[in-house]
Design a protein around this motif. Structure first.
Motif, PDB file in Angstrom:
ATOM      1  N   LYS A   1      33.974   9.424  37.794  1.00 41.98           N
ATOM      2  CA  LYS A   1      34.540  10.741  38.061  1.00 41.98           C
ATOM      3  C   LYS A   1      35.403  10.691  39.315  1.00 41.98           C
ATOM      4  CE  LYS A   1      31.021  13.440  35.803  1.00 41.98           C
ATOM      5  NZ  LYS A   1      30.186  14.618  35.870  1.00 41.98           N
ATOM      6  N   PRO A   2      36.546  11.416  39.286  1.00 42.72           N
ATOM      7  CA  PRO A   2      37.423  11.410  40.463  1.00 42.72           C
ATOM      8  C   PRO A   2      36.830  12.252  41.589  1.00 42.72           C
ATOM      9  CG  PRO A   2      38.258  12.927  38.831  1.00 42.72           C
ATOM     10  CD  PRO A   2      37.075  12.232  38.211  1.00 42.72           C
TER      11      PRO A   2
ATOM     12  N   ASN B   1      41.167  12.934  45.094  1.00 38.76           N
ATOM     13  CA  ASN B   1      41.958  12.319  44.021  1.00 38.76           C
ATOM     14  C   ASN B   1      42.460  13.377  43.042  1.00 38.76           C
ATOM     15  OD1 ASN B   1      41.461   9.824  45.140  1.00 38.76           O
ATOM     16  ND2 ASN B   1      39.939   9.234  43.631  1.00 38.76           N
ATOM     17  N   SER B   2      41.629  14.347  42.748  1.00 38.97           N
ATOM     18  CA  SER B   2      42.025  15.421  41.833  1.00 38.97           C
ATOM     19  C   SER B   2      43.158  16.250  42.421  1.00 38.97           C
ATOM     20  CB  SER B   2      40.827  16.327  41.531  1.00 38.97           C
ATOM     21  OG  SER B   2      39.804  15.595  40.926  1.00 38.97           O
TER      22      SER B   2
ATOM     23  N   ILE C   1      37.278  14.935  44.752  1.00 43.13           N
ATOM     24  CA  ILE C   1      38.093  16.147  44.914  1.00 43.13           C
ATOM     25  C   ILE C   1      39.477  15.769  45.434  1.00 43.13           C
ATOM     26  CG2 ILE C   1      38.379  18.129  46.467  1.00 43.13           C
ATOM     27  CD1 ILE C   1      36.654  19.002  44.329  1.00 43.13           C
TER      28      ILE C   1
ATOM     29  N   PHE D   1      38.807  11.816  33.095  1.00 43.26           N
ATOM     30  CA  PHE D   1      39.557  12.895  33.727  1.00 43.26           C
ATOM     31  C   PHE D   1      41.053  12.770  33.425  1.00 43.26           C
ATOM     32  CE2 PHE D   1      41.745  14.691  37.488  1.00 43.26           C
ATOM     33  CZ  PHE D   1      41.291  15.992  37.402  1.00 43.26           C
TER      34      PHE D   1
ATOM     35  N   LEU E   1      43.701  15.042  31.175  1.00 37.72           N
ATOM     36  CA  LEU E   1      44.981  15.532  31.709  1.00 37.72           C
ATOM     37  C   LEU E   1      46.134  15.164  30.774  1.00 37.72           C
ATOM     38  CD1 LEU E   1      44.950  14.855  35.557  1.00 37.72           C
ATOM     39  CD2 LEU E   1      45.076  17.057  34.418  1.00 37.72           C
TER      40      LEU E   1
ATOM     41  N   SER F   1      39.703   6.374  32.652  1.00 40.94           N
ATOM     42  CA  SER F   1      39.221   7.563  33.354  1.00 40.94           C
ATOM     43  C   SER F   1      39.230   8.758  32.404  1.00 40.94           C
ATOM     44  CB  SER F   1      40.105   7.859  34.561  1.00 40.94           C
ATOM     45  OG  SER F   1      39.883   9.175  35.033  1.00 40.94           O
TER      46      SER F   1
ATOM     47  N   PHE G   1      46.790  16.867  40.688  1.00 40.24           N
ATOM     48  CA  PHE G   1      47.291  18.199  40.375  1.00 40.24           C
ATOM     49  C   PHE G   1      48.565  18.529  41.149  1.00 40.24           C
ATOM     50  CE2 PHE G   1      42.862  19.101  38.875  1.00 40.24           C
ATOM     51  CZ  PHE G   1      43.209  19.316  37.551  1.00 40.24           C
TER      52      PHE G   1
END
Length: 115
Positions: A2-3, A7-8, A5, A83, A87, A81, A12
């Motif tokens: 999981k990435p 990295n997220s 915060i 996540f 995306l 990934s 974004f």
């Protein structure tokens, strides 16, 4: 994995700009690598702008590049990934209506490259 915060946030932010989102959308939906000069023509953007956006997308971990002769081609980074896969799926289903001109230009550029 999981990435984080942080990295997220980087991902974004990278996707929050229209030109970068269009670049990613095109690369996902045309399923081909593309060079800077082709992106410049497809998006009708100056070279310095396209290069800046590609650099941001690479730093976010969304793109990779490969050098072939004098050309540098960009393509969507392969990843496991979950996540990033989500995306990519979300981006891929954005309507083509807003990208009609770019899709047409891109198809023409890819056909010209093959000849």
């Amino acid at each position: 994995m999981k990435p984080t915060i942080q990295n997220s946030i980087v991902l974004f932010k990278a996707l929050s700009e229209i030109t970068r989102l269009k670049i990613i959308w095109l690369l996902i939906n045309i399923d081909s690598k593309i060079c800077v000069s082709e992106i410049i023509e497809v998006l009708n953007q100056p070279q310095y702008n396209v290069s800046k956006h590609l650099r941001i997308l690479r730093k976010a971990g969304l793109l990779e590049e490969s050098k072939e002769g004098k050309w540098v081609y960009y393509y969507i980074k392969e990843t496991d990934s979950e996540f990033i896969l989500h995306l990519k799926k979300a981006i891929s289903i954005i309507s083509e209506k807003d990208m009609v001109v770019e899709i047409d230009r891109c198809k023409k550029k890819l056909l010209a490259r093959e000849k």
